[in-house]
Motif scaffolding. Structure first.
Motif, PDB file in Angstrom:
ATOM      1  N   LEU A  42       0.822  -1.213   0.000  1.00 24.27           N
ATOM      2  CA  LEU A  42       0.000   0.000   0.000  1.00 24.27           C
ATOM      3  C   LEU A  42       0.856   1.262   0.000  1.00 24.27           C
ATOM      4  N   ALA A  43       1.964   1.210   0.718  1.00 24.44           N
ATOM      5  CA  ALA A  43       2.847   2.374   0.781  1.00 24.44           C
ATOM      6  C   ALA A  43       3.435   2.704  -0.583  1.00 24.44           C
ATOM      7  N   ASP A  44       3.563   1.698  -1.435  1.00 26.81           N
ATOM      8  CA  ASP A  44       4.137   1.907  -2.768  1.00 26.81           C
ATOM      9  C   ASP A  44       3.116   2.373  -3.805  1.00 26.81           C
ATOM     10  N   THR A  45       1.865   2.545  -3.393  1.00 28.48           N
ATOM     11  CA  THR A  45       0.845   3.005  -4.340  1.00 28.48           C
ATOM     12  C   THR A  45       0.793   4.529  -4.352  1.00 28.48           C
ATOM     13  N   ASN A  46       0.025   5.053  -5.275  1.00 28.23           N
ATOM     14  CA  ASN A  46      -0.154   6.503  -5.320  1.00 28.23           C
ATOM     15  C   ASN A  46      -1.589   6.882  -4.915  1.00 28.23           C
ATOM     16  N   MET A  47      -2.172   6.106  -4.002  1.00 31.05           N
ATOM     17  CA  MET A  47      -3.531   6.395  -3.525  1.00 31.05           C
ATOM     18  C   MET A  47      -3.556   7.678  -2.720  1.00 31.05           C
ATOM     19  N   ASP A  48      -4.656   8.394  -2.865  1.00 34.00           N
ATOM     20  CA  ASP A  48      -4.814   9.567  -2.010  1.00 34.00           C
ATOM     21  C   ASP A  48      -5.217   9.101  -0.605  1.00 34.00           C
TER      22      ASP A  48
END
Length: 80
Positions: A42-48
């Motif tokens: 999850l930390a490697d995603t670009n989710m807001d």
């Protein structure tokens, strides 16, 4: 299946038995490995922040469900 040898093993099993369900081979142990890796994934995603909070809340709900239903990890519940 994120390890190369697992993917090869699954592909071989699928060739030998086309109707084999993945759950018969890879069960709760693999799910737990994924859940352990999830914070880093999850930390490697670009989710807001809103979507990240929603994803984390969903994962927390799922882990609470698993904690209340430990029979999920029993080999007896795997489909045949």
């Amino acid at each position: 299946l994120y390890q190369t040898n697992e993917r090869r093993q699954y592909q071989r099993l699928r060739r030998e038995q086309m109707d084999m369900a993945v759950q018969r081979v890879y069960g709760g142990e693999h799910l737990l490995r994924l859940l352990v890796r999830m914070p880093r994934l999850l930390a490697d995603t670009n989710m807001d922040q809103t979507r990240m909070s929603c994803a984390i809340a969903g994962l927390n709900d799922f882990m609470r469900y698993l904690a209340k239903n430990p029979h999920f990890f029993s080999p007896k519940v795997r489909p045949t």
